[in-house]
Design an enzyme around this catalytic site. Sequence first.
Site, short mmCIF file in Angstrom:
data_model
loop_
_atom_site.label_atom_id
_atom_site.label_comp_id
_atom_site.label_asym_id
_atom_site.label_seq_id
_atom_site.Cartn_x
_atom_site.Cartn_y
_atom_site.Cartn_z
N ARG A 22 0.76 -1.09 -0.11
CA ARG A 22 0.09 -0.13 -0.02
C ARG A 22 0.91 1.25 -0.13
O ARG A 22 0.43 2.39 -0.67
CB ARG A 22 -1.01 0.08 1.35
CG ARG A 22 -1.82 1.21 1.37
CD ARG A 22 -2.53 0.88 2.64
NE ARG A 22 -3.19 2.22 3.13
CZ ARG A 22 -4.02 2.31 4.30
NH1 ARG A 22 -4.02 1.33 4.98
NH2 ARG A 22 -4.70 3.39 4.47
N ASN B 101 1.31 2.40 14.72
CA ASN B 101 0.58 1.51 13.99
C ASN B 101 0.79 1.15 12.39
O ASN B 101 0.39 0.19 12.02
CB ASN B 101 -0.89 1.59 14.45
CG ASN B 101 -1.32 2.95 13.87
OD1 ASN B 101 -0.92 3.65 13.62
ND2 ASN B 101 -2.78 3.11 14.09
N TYR B 102 1.31 2.37 12.01
CA TYR B 102 1.75 2.16 10.42
C TYR B 102 2.91 2.96 10.25
O TYR B 102 3.29 3.98 9.70
CB TYR B 102 0.68 3.06 9.52
CG TYR B 102 -0.78 2.35 9.48
CD1 TYR B 102 -0.80 1.21 8.41
CD2 TYR B 102 -1.87 2.58 10.34
CE1 TYR B 102 -2.16 0.52 8.12
CE2 TYR B 102 -3.03 1.85 10.02
CZ TYR B 102 -3.08 1.09 9.07
OH TYR B 102 -4.38 0.38 8.87
N ASP C 213 10.51 17.45 21.80
CA ASP C 213 10.44 18.82 21.86
C ASP C 213 11.34 19.69 21.03
O ASP C 213 11.39 20.58 20.22
CB ASP C 213 10.07 19.42 23.12
CG ASP C 213 8.99 18.93 23.96
OD1 ASP C 213 8.15 18.42 23.40
OD2 ASP C 213 9.09 19.24 25.18
N GLY D 125 -0.67 10.47 15.61
CA GLY D 125 -0.55 9.96 16.96
C GLY D 125 -1.39 10.18 17.97
O GLY D 125 -2.59 10.34 17.52
N GLY D 126 -1.20 10.08 19.10
CA GLY D 126 -2.25 10.37 20.08
C GLY D 126 -2.06 11.70 20.77
O GLY D 126 -1.80 12.81 20.06
N THR E 59 0.05 13.44 22.44
CA THR E 59 1.22 14.39 22.20
C THR E 59 0.88 15.34 21.18
O THR E 59 1.55 16.24 21.11
CB THR E 59 2.44 13.45 21.57
OG1 THR E 59 2.38 12.08 22.36
CG2 THR E 59 3.75 13.78 21.60
N GLU F 136 -3.06 14.19 12.77
CA GLU F 136 -4.21 13.21 12.86
C GLU F 136 -4.04 12.40 14.36
O GLU F 136 -2.96 11.90 14.63
CB GLU F 136 -4.04 12.31 11.88
CG GLU F 136 -5.38 11.36 11.68
CD GLU F 136 -4.85 9.96 11.73
OE1 GLU F 136 -5.56 9.12 12.58
OE2 GLU F 136 -4.28 9.37 10.89
N CYS G 295 -6.57 4.27 14.60
CA CYS G 295 -7.20 5.42 14.97
C CYS G 295 -8.60 5.44 14.37
O CYS G 295 -9.61 5.95 14.73
CB CYS G 295 -6.71 6.94 14.78
SG CYS G 295 -5.30 6.74 13.51
N THR G 296 -8.95 4.59 13.45
CA THR G 296 -10.17 4.71 12.56
C THR G 296 -10.96 3.56 12.89
O THR G 296 -11.84 3.13 12.32
CB THR G 296 -9.95 4.63 10.92
OG1 THR G 296 -9.13 3.67 10.72
CG2 THR G 296 -9.49 6.04 10.43
N ARG H 272 -9.19 4.75 6.45
CA ARG H 272 -8.62 6.15 5.88
C ARG H 272 -8.52 5.78 4.37
O ARG H 272 -8.87 6.79 3.79
CB ARG H 272 -7.12 5.96 6.29
CG ARG H 272 -6.39 7.31 5.89
CD ARG H 272 -4.98 7.34 6.75
NE ARG H 272 -4.44 5.94 7.07
CZ ARG H 272 -3.28 5.59 6.64
NH1 ARG H 272 -2.51 6.26 6.02
NH2 ARG H 272 -2.99 4.10 7.02
#
Length: 478
Positions: A105, A158-159, A219, A234-235, A237, A253, A287-288, A440
């Site tokens: 992909r 995750n990807y 940072d 990510g989350g 962060t 995202e 996330c989806t 996605r």
Amino acid sequence: DGDVYKYYADGEWKKSTSGKSVSIINPTTRKPQYKVQACSQEEVNKVMDSAKSAQKSWAKTPLWKRAELLHKAAAILKEHKAAIAECLVKEIAKPAKDAVTEVVRSGDLVSYCAEEGVRILGEGKFLVSDSFPGNERTKYCLTSKIPLGVILAIPPFNYPVNLAVSKIAPALIAGNSIVLKPPTQGAVAALHMVHCFHLAGFPKGLISCVTGKGSEIGDFLTMHPGVNCISFTGGDTGIAISKKAGMIPLQMELGGKDACIVLEDADLDLVAANIIKGGFSYSGQRCTAVKVVLVIESVADALVEKVNAKVAKLSVGAPEDDSDITPVVSESSANFIEGLVNDAKQKGATFCQEYKREGNLIWPLLLDNVRPDMRIAWEEPFGPVLPVIRINSVEEGIHHCNASNFGLQGCVFTKDINKAMLISDAMESGTIQINSAPARGPDHFPFQGIKDSGIGSQGITNSINMMTKIKTTVINLP
Ligand code: G3P
């Protein structure tokens, strides 16, 4: 130390002068699998300098040549799919077949991006002045799209490959340079992917990949004055980054709590199949992923029964065996999921399966009769645990969906397209899928979250546009 994977800068593989490394724990064995360099701030500074100077000449490289190199990288990436997939299996416990799919992909995404780039960057606009009141036709305005400069790409675990190239390829085709900070889990897969770009022959310094501890360089990277745009997936962060970043475009995202609203007239077999795919593929670590099912009470028993029958068929085990459910990425993630499960238990949720965990491996679990006072009604487990909330009206479902801090995707199942459209309009999420689980892809579709789910829109075309700026030249006639 030959055991530590090198980082990539100035077209070369380098050891960090910090002398330190970061261990990557295999989620399945829970033992160290690989080590990567712990880059220092000084090394980040050097990478930023090279990225800046390499970008200047890259921006002058003809668009078709940039596209040609991307096509080459895409082909090399696909040739190396087995080796990269093996890293994904060991680093993030992605089921073997899904790991290969991720790489293929990614190759397709890079090629598509090259093609889309030559089209949309190959044209601009021409405006004349006399359409605006008070003006004669004495000004001609020409627009083109110019690169932003240095793009900082931060993909999630995750990807690690696909969500890296979804930032790298649009950046490069648009004439930007790239500094990639891969997630620690997935860093070696990302380094292999970068190697494919290296083999394709991109100019030195144009692409860099720095690995290391977030506490040391996180940072420092996101607040670095040399960065002209951050593309992050990510989350939480991401929320912190958006507060600290400078005056630069951000593409973010973040999480999601994708709701699946099921109406009385829905095809329940189709719903059950999509709940399994949407809720449990890659053990819910997307996330989806479907993260809450909101089903009309009158069909809830029948739906839960159908989903349970399918949950029973999911294979649970090692990613090497291509099991459907594999260990979640880390012990802390497994502990977090367990916390949500315990909270739901205390507050009286119905356990459709027995809760079972061995190490980081959590058996798939459907929780029925979840109520809004339970944490799992709102928080994302990022694991194979899915709550079902029974609702008495569609409005109740929409209300739950919209009360969430998140708004990434959602889905609605009904045979009535008119109702589906009204519900889609009412759900405050970036994308609503009608009669299918959130996802996605295809990767050229726009992809965006609202509220805490993100900033900006992705998808190939939107990402290319986002990583450029409009430049205008006005010809003034006498
Ligand atoms: O979690 C990352 C998000 O982008 C999901 O992608 O392809 O699994 O829908 P996908």
